[in-house]
Write a protein that holds these residues in place. Structure first.
Motif, mmCIF file in Angstrom:
data_model
loop_
_atom_site.group_PDB
_atom_site.id
_atom_site.type_symbol
_atom_site.label_atom_id
_atom_site.label_comp_id
_atom_site.label_asym_id
_atom_site.label_seq_id
_atom_site.Cartn_x
_atom_site.Cartn_y
_atom_site.Cartn_z
ATOM 1 N N ALA A 43 31.517 40.356 29.018
ATOM 2 C CA ALA A 43 31.880 39.136 29.746
ATOM 3 C C ALA A 43 33.261 39.301 30.386
ATOM 4 O O ALA A 43 34.216 39.711 29.727
ATOM 5 N N ILE A 44 33.329 38.987 31.664
ATOM 6 C CA ILE A 44 34.589 39.052 32.398
ATOM 7 C C ILE A 44 34.836 37.682 33.025
ATOM 8 O O ILE A 44 34.019 37.189 33.802
ATOM 9 N N VAL A 45 35.936 37.067 32.664
ATOM 10 C CA VAL A 45 36.314 35.776 33.226
ATOM 11 C C VAL A 45 37.070 36.031 34.523
ATOM 12 O O VAL A 45 37.971 36.865 34.576
ATOM 13 N N ARG A 46 36.695 35.325 35.580
ATOM 14 C CA ARG A 46 37.373 35.425 36.875
ATOM 15 C C ARG A 46 38.396 34.294 36.930
ATOM 16 O O ARG A 46 38.042 33.121 36.828
ATOM 17 N N TYR A 47 39.664 34.660 37.066
ATOM 18 C CA TYR A 47 40.766 33.710 36.916
ATOM 19 C C TYR A 47 41.714 33.782 38.106
ATOM 20 O O TYR A 47 42.141 34.861 38.508
ATOM 21 N N ARG A 48 42.036 32.618 38.676
ATOM 22 C CA ARG A 48 43.019 32.540 39.762
ATOM 23 C C ARG A 48 44.367 32.204 39.159
ATOM 24 O O ARG A 48 44.604 31.083 38.703
ATOM 25 N N GLU A 49 45.242 33.187 39.126
ATOM 26 C CA GLU A 49 46.566 33.002 38.535
ATOM 27 C C GLU A 49 47.398 31.976 39.295
ATOM 28 O O GLU A 49 48.147 31.215 38.684
ATOM 29 N N ASP A 50 47.256 31.949 40.618
ATOM 30 C CA ASP A 50 48.097 31.066 41.427
ATOM 31 C C ASP A 50 47.847 29.585 41.167
ATOM 32 O O ASP A 50 48.749 28.764 41.298
ATOM 33 N N ILE A 51 46.629 29.240 40.763
ATOM 34 C CA ILE A 51 46.321 27.831 40.485
ATOM 35 C C ILE A 51 45.990 27.585 39.017
ATOM 36 O O ILE A 51 45.733 26.459 38.612
ATOM 37 N N GLY A 52 45.976 28.651 38.218
ATOM 38 C CA GLY A 52 45.723 28.513 36.786
ATOM 39 C C GLY A 52 44.331 28.023 36.452
ATOM 40 O O GLY A 52 44.153 27.255 35.514
ATOM 41 N N GLU A 53 43.334 28.496 37.217
ATOM 42 C CA GLU A 53 41.965 28.031 36.989
ATOM 43 C C GLU A 53 40.986 29.185 36.860
ATOM 44 O O GLU A 53 41.112 30.204 37.541
ATOM 45 N N VAL A 54 39.998 28.982 36.003
ATOM 46 C CA VAL A 54 38.863 29.892 35.917
ATOM 47 C C VAL A 54 37.945 29.555 37.085
ATOM 48 O O VAL A 54 37.597 28.391 37.295
ATOM 49 N N VAL A 55 37.572 30.579 37.866
ATOM 50 C CA VAL A 55 36.742 30.345 39.043
ATOM 51 C C VAL A 55 35.398 31.058 38.962
ATOM 52 O O VAL A 55 34.593 30.983 39.884
ATOM 53 N N GLY A 56 35.158 31.745 37.850
ATOM 54 C CA GLY A 56 33.874 32.414 37.725
ATOM 55 C C GLY A 56 33.762 33.213 36.443
ATOM 56 O O GLY A 56 34.698 33.305 35.648
ATOM 57 N N LEU A 57 32.581 33.773 36.277
ATOM 58 C CA LEU A 57 32.268 34.557 35.091
ATOM 59 C C LEU A 57 31.302 35.657 35.505
ATOM 60 O O LEU A 57 30.359 35.408 36.261
ATOM 61 N N THR A 58 31.541 36.862 35.037
ATOM 62 C CA THR A 58 30.647 37.988 35.283
ATOM 63 C C THR A 58 30.095 38.433 33.938
ATOM 64 O O THR A 58 30.861 38.663 33.000
ATOM 65 N N LEU A 59 28.775 38.512 33.845
ATOM 66 C CA LEU A 59 28.117 38.921 32.604
ATOM 67 C C LEU A 59 27.373 40.226 32.850
ATOM 68 O O LEU A 59 26.468 40.287 33.686
ATOM 69 N N ILE A 60 27.755 41.256 32.121
ATOM 70 C CA ILE A 60 27.183 42.589 32.294
ATOM 71 C C ILE A 60 26.115 42.833 31.224
ATOM 72 O O ILE A 60 26.329 42.547 30.049
ATOM 73 N N GLY A 61 24.965 43.355 31.653
ATOM 74 C CA GLY A 61 23.895 43.700 30.712
ATOM 75 C C GLY A 61 23.092 42.512 30.227
ATOM 76 O O GLY A 61 22.574 42.534 29.112
ATOM 77 N N VAL A 62 22.938 41.494 31.050
ATOM 78 C CA VAL A 62 22.255 40.256 30.637
ATOM 79 C C VAL A 62 20.797 40.512 30.252
ATOM 80 O O VAL A 62 20.358 40.122 29.171
#
Length: 73
Positions: A43-62
């Motif tokens: 699991a990889i969380v996609r995070y925007r540092e400039d606004i401090g928000e999670v903007v997505g999630l990548t799931l490998i091997g689902v």
């Protein structure tokens, strides 16, 4: 520790599944550039540092994980 916003706003979730790579991409709102933070277990969380928000999630091997889990039952 600085606060991190996770689904703070009601936005559309979109997703794309790459069957060949067995990767599920989930975006909160429109897909956008972000930092990937590996939180383990594929699991990889996609995070925007400039606004401090999670903007997505990548799931490998689902698919592989699902098939293996179903075989155990």
């Amino acid at each position: 520790m600085e606060a991190i916003k996770i689904l703070d706003k009601k936005e559309n979730l979109s997703w794309d599944y790459d069957e060949e790579a067995d990767v599920l991409y989930i975006s909160i709102g429109e897909p956008q550039k972000a930092v990937g933070v590996d939180i383990g277990e594929g699991a990889i969380v996609r995070y925007r540092e400039d606004i401090g928000e999670v903007v997505g999630l990548t799931l490998i091997g689902v698919k592989e994980r699902l098939v293996n889990s179903l075989k155990k039952n």
